[in-house]
Write a protein that holds these residues in place. Structure first.
Motif, PDB file in Angstrom:
ATOM      1  N   LYS A  24      37.908 -24.516  45.332  1.00  0.00           N
ATOM      2  CA  LYS A  24      37.669 -23.294  44.137  1.00  0.00           C
ATOM      3  C   LYS A  24      36.254 -23.185  44.455  1.00  0.00           C
ATOM      4  CE  LYS A  24      39.061 -21.150  40.880  1.00  0.00           C
ATOM      5  NZ  LYS A  24      40.005 -20.335  40.960  1.00  0.00           N
ATOM      6  N   GLU A  27      36.438 -20.811  47.087  1.00  0.00           N
ATOM      7  CA  GLU A  27      37.218 -19.311  46.531  1.00  0.00           C
ATOM      8  C   GLU A  27      36.131 -18.594  45.808  1.00  0.00           C
ATOM      9  OE1 GLU A  27      40.340 -20.094  44.127  1.00  0.00           O
ATOM     10  OE2 GLU A  27      41.029 -18.208  44.002  1.00  0.00           O
ATOM     11  N   PHE A  28      35.291 -18.993  44.904  1.00  0.00           N
ATOM     12  CA  PHE A  28      34.654 -18.352  44.259  1.00  0.00           C
ATOM     13  C   PHE A  28      33.379 -17.501  45.113  1.00  0.00           C
ATOM     14  CE2 PHE A  28      30.869 -17.620  41.250  1.00  0.00           C
ATOM     15  CZ  PHE A  28      31.391 -17.101  40.144  1.00  0.00           C
ATOM     16  N   GLU A  30      33.595 -16.781  48.056  1.00  0.00           N
ATOM     17  CA  GLU A  30      34.034 -15.559  48.989  1.00  0.00           C
ATOM     18  C   GLU A  30      34.092 -14.560  48.046  1.00  0.00           C
ATOM     19  OE1 GLU A  30      37.694 -17.172  50.933  1.00  0.00           O
ATOM     20  OE2 GLU A  30      36.348 -18.211  52.469  1.00  0.00           O
ATOM     21  N   ALA A  31      34.567 -14.634  46.747  1.00  0.00           N
ATOM     22  CA  ALA A  31      35.037 -13.606  45.974  1.00  0.00           C
ATOM     23  C   ALA A  31      33.367 -12.758  45.345  1.00  0.00           C
ATOM     24  CB  ALA A  31      35.775 -13.941  44.736  1.00  0.00           C
ATOM     25  N   ILE A  32      32.650 -13.487  45.686  1.00  0.00           N
ATOM     26  CA  ILE A  32      31.290 -12.713  45.202  1.00  0.00           C
ATOM     27  C   ILE A  32      30.679 -12.537  46.627  1.00  0.00           C
ATOM     28  CG2 ILE A  32      31.003 -13.838  43.126  1.00  0.00           C
ATOM     29  CD1 ILE A  32      28.782 -15.557  44.081  1.00  0.00           C
ATOM     30  N   TYR A  39      27.349 -23.857  49.834  1.00  0.00           N
ATOM     31  CA  TYR A  39      28.715 -23.763  48.923  1.00  0.00           C
ATOM     32  C   TYR A  39      29.858 -24.218  49.582  1.00  0.00           C
ATOM     33  CZ  TYR A  39      25.798 -20.372  46.345  1.00  0.00           C
ATOM     34  OH  TYR A  39      24.662 -19.710  45.582  1.00  0.00           O
ATOM     35  N   ILE A  54      27.508 -27.336  46.493  1.00  0.00           N
ATOM     36  CA  ILE A  54      27.302 -26.899  45.023  1.00  0.00           C
ATOM     37  C   ILE A  54      27.906 -25.686  44.942  1.00  0.00           C
ATOM     38  CG2 ILE A  54      24.978 -28.297  45.109  1.00  0.00           C
ATOM     39  CD1 ILE A  54      23.498 -25.454  45.132  1.00  0.00           C
ATOM     40  N   THR A  58      26.538 -18.990  38.463  1.00  0.00           N
ATOM     41  CA  THR A  58      27.670 -18.420  37.578  1.00  0.00           C
ATOM     42  C   THR A  58      28.940 -19.180  37.378  1.00  0.00           C
ATOM     43  OG1 THR A  58      28.061 -16.577  38.577  1.00  0.00           O
ATOM     44  CG2 THR A  58      26.328 -16.343  37.504  1.00  0.00           C
ATOM     45  N   ALA A  62      33.496 -20.012  33.755  1.00  0.00           N
ATOM     46  CA  ALA A  62      34.766 -20.013  33.890  1.00  0.00           C
ATOM     47  C   ALA A  62      35.049 -21.352  32.624  1.00  0.00           C
ATOM     48  CB  ALA A  62      35.504 -19.984  34.974  1.00  0.00           C
TER      49      ALA A  62
ATOM     50  N   THR B  27      37.772  -6.096  45.442  1.00  0.00           N
ATOM     51  CA  THR B  27      36.651  -7.008  45.157  1.00  0.00           C
ATOM     52  C   THR B  27      36.972  -7.498  43.693  1.00  0.00           C
ATOM     53  OG1 THR B  27      35.048  -5.441  46.136  1.00  0.00           O
ATOM     54  CG2 THR B  27      34.407  -7.440  44.974  1.00  0.00           C
ATOM     55  N   GLN B  30      40.016 -10.001  43.812  1.00  0.00           N
ATOM     56  CA  GLN B  30      39.758 -11.321  44.211  1.00  0.00           C
ATOM     57  C   GLN B  30      39.165 -12.108  43.475  1.00  0.00           C
ATOM     58  OE1 GLN B  30      37.623 -10.879  48.035  1.00  0.00           O
ATOM     59  NE2 GLN B  30      37.688 -13.157  48.361  1.00  0.00           N
ATOM     60  N   TYR B  31      37.884 -11.530  42.573  1.00  0.00           N
ATOM     61  CA  TYR B  31      36.975 -11.971  41.599  1.00  0.00           C
ATOM     62  C   TYR B  31      37.911 -12.667  40.541  1.00  0.00           C
ATOM     63  CZ  TYR B  31      33.454 -13.421  38.545  1.00  0.00           C
ATOM     64  OH  TYR B  31      32.666 -14.114  37.675  1.00  0.00           O
ATOM     65  N   ALA B  34      39.472 -15.655  41.500  1.00  0.00           N
ATOM     66  CA  ALA B  34      38.732 -16.862  41.623  1.00  0.00           C
ATOM     67  C   ALA B  34      38.114 -17.222  40.219  1.00  0.00           C
ATOM     68  CB  ALA B  34      37.529 -16.165  42.538  1.00  0.00           C
ATOM     69  N   SER B  35      37.886 -16.564  39.490  1.00  0.00           N
ATOM     70  CA  SER B  35      37.126 -16.713  38.246  1.00  0.00           C
ATOM     71  C   SER B  35      38.191 -16.988  37.031  1.00  0.00           C
ATOM     72  CB  SER B  35      36.304 -15.750  37.756  1.00  0.00           C
ATOM     73  OG  SER B  35      37.219 -14.518  37.224  1.00  0.00           O
ATOM     74  N   MET B  61      30.417 -10.704  34.713  1.00  0.00           N
ATOM     75  CA  MET B  61      30.198 -12.042  35.172  1.00  0.00           C
ATOM     76  C   MET B  61      29.897 -11.990  36.557  1.00  0.00           C
ATOM     77  SD  MET B  61      29.000 -13.983  33.034  1.00  0.00           S
ATOM     78  CE  MET B  61      28.737 -15.531  34.251  1.00  0.00           C
ATOM     79  N   PHE B  62      30.736 -10.711  37.170  1.00  0.00           N
ATOM     80  CA  PHE B  62      30.430 -10.406  38.723  1.00  0.00           C
ATOM     81  C   PHE B  62      29.214  -9.811  38.980  1.00  0.00           C
ATOM     82  CE2 PHE B  62      30.907  -7.210  42.143  1.00  0.00           C
ATOM     83  CZ  PHE B  62      31.238  -8.432  43.092  1.00  0.00           C
ATOM     84  N   ALA B  65      26.806 -12.422  38.931  1.00  0.00           N
ATOM     85  CA  ALA B  65      26.706 -13.292  39.981  1.00  0.00           C
ATOM     86  C   ALA B  65      26.058 -12.650  41.221  1.00  0.00           C
ATOM     87  CB  ALA B  65      28.200 -13.530  40.365  1.00  0.00           C
ATOM     88  N   GLU B  66      26.410 -11.171  41.333  1.00  0.00           N
ATOM     89  CA  GLU B  66      25.641 -10.649  42.567  1.00  0.00           C
ATOM     90  C   GLU B  66      24.225 -10.762  42.196  1.00  0.00           C
ATOM     91  OE1 GLU B  66      27.237 -10.056  45.042  1.00  0.00           O
ATOM     92  OE2 GLU B  66      29.421 -10.332  44.248  1.00  0.00           O
ATOM     93  N   ARG B  69      22.004 -13.429  43.601  1.00  0.00           N
ATOM     94  CA  ARG B  69      22.035 -13.633  44.958  1.00  0.00           C
ATOM     95  C   ARG B  69      20.706 -13.133  45.524  1.00  0.00           C
ATOM     96  NH1 ARG B  69      27.137 -11.089  47.787  1.00  0.00           N
ATOM     97  NH2 ARG B  69      25.889 -11.596  49.412  1.00  0.00           N
TER      98      ARG B  69
END
Lengths: 150, 142
Positions: A24, A27-28, A30-32, A39, A54, A58, A62, B27, B30-31, B34-35, B61-62, B65-66, B69
């Protein structure tokens, strides 16, 4: 209609444990689009002093948002969720979330305000691991926009 | 935790390497998966317009998250993030084309704190508008 101020300070029962899976997390990440090996690669995580892979900072949202559902869906509070937008989000970490964690969340209503007809709800989620140690606190501010005049 | 940036090498005003993050409808799908956030405003433009949005928008929240980074790539270890908070000021509108939208993030050290920590202030822009306000992280440096 303004929300009842007497709900400020109310704490809801802890959620059932959420088990954080390494796939999971992958997957998260990769999604970001985040390719940091901490990770996905246990050795890379260990090289940085973590016992396991880890999760991105964010990721835990969820889990805490689902827990905040106890507040959002509380029929006694009477929030109109169809008018809700996410205002602010904040996290304070004692340590990062990692694969294998079994996390419970205890949600508390920290504030209720009414501003120009909008209801503003602050919910704090305290996240603990299976040993009862604090992992992260998440604050979510929800804004329920005023209903239009009929 | 092992940040690769040393506290002593950083000054107030130090700029972190800025980054741009593309976001398309794919994107967002996919997010969403995943979320677990399947709100149709993030994938269904008919629904988004019905609730008064200009088009499909990215998950707040996407974007959050970006933005971080820029910080986690700088320090190397995302586990060194001690605090992170944002205000969602404007939505990131994602058109249904090949290009989608771009989230442009810059950041600089705003304050040096106790215990070899620093506060980093982030700026996230999309289509010329600031999409995150009060966007701040506290990180533990080496």
């Amino acid at each position: 209609m303004a929300l009842d101020q007497s709900f400020v300070g109310r704490t809801y029962p802890p959620t059932a444990p959420y088990e954080v899976g390494r796939e999971k997390i992958r997957e998260f990440a990769e999604a970001i689009g985040d390719t940091n090996p901490v990770y996905t690669d246990t050795e890379a995580a260990k090289a940085l002093g973590h016992p396991e892979v880890i999760a991105p900072p964010t990721f835990v949202f969820a889990i805490t948002f689902k827990a905040a559902g106890l507040v959002i869906d509380d029929p006694q509070l009477g929030l109109d969720y169809s008018r809700v937008v996410h205002g602010d989000q904040k996290f304070a970490y004692t340590r990062p979330v990692r694969a294998g964690d079994r996390l419970t969340v205890t949600s508390t209503i920290e504030g209720i305000k009414s501003l120009a007809g909008n209801d503003i709800l602050d919910i704090r989620g305290e996240v603990h691991d299976e040993a009862g140690e604090h992992v992260v606190t998440a604050w979510i501010k929800l804004v329920a926009r005023a209903a239009e005049e009929a | 935790m092992t940040a690769k940036i040393a506290f002593d090498d950083v000054e107030v005003g130090t700029e972190l390497p800025a980054q741009s993050f593309p976001v398309t409808r794919a994107t967002l799908v996919q997010y969403a998966g995943a979320s677990g956030d399947f709100n149709p405003i993030h994938w269904n433009e008919k629904f988004a317009r019905e609730v008064g949005l200009p088009d499909v928008i990215a998950h707040g929240m996407f974007t959050m998250a970006e933005a971080i980074r820029v910080v986690t790539d700088w320090i190397g270890d995302p586990g060194a993030v001690v605090e992170y908070g944002v205000r969602f000021t404007k939505p990131v509108v994602v058109p249904n084309d090949e290009t989608g939208a771009l989230i442009e993030v810059s950041a600089k050290v705003a304050a040096k704190l106790d215990d070899r920590r620093v506060r980093v202030d982030l700026t996230a822009m999309s289509a010329g508008q600031k999409v995150l306000g009060m966007s701040r992280a506290v990180v533990q440096l080496a």
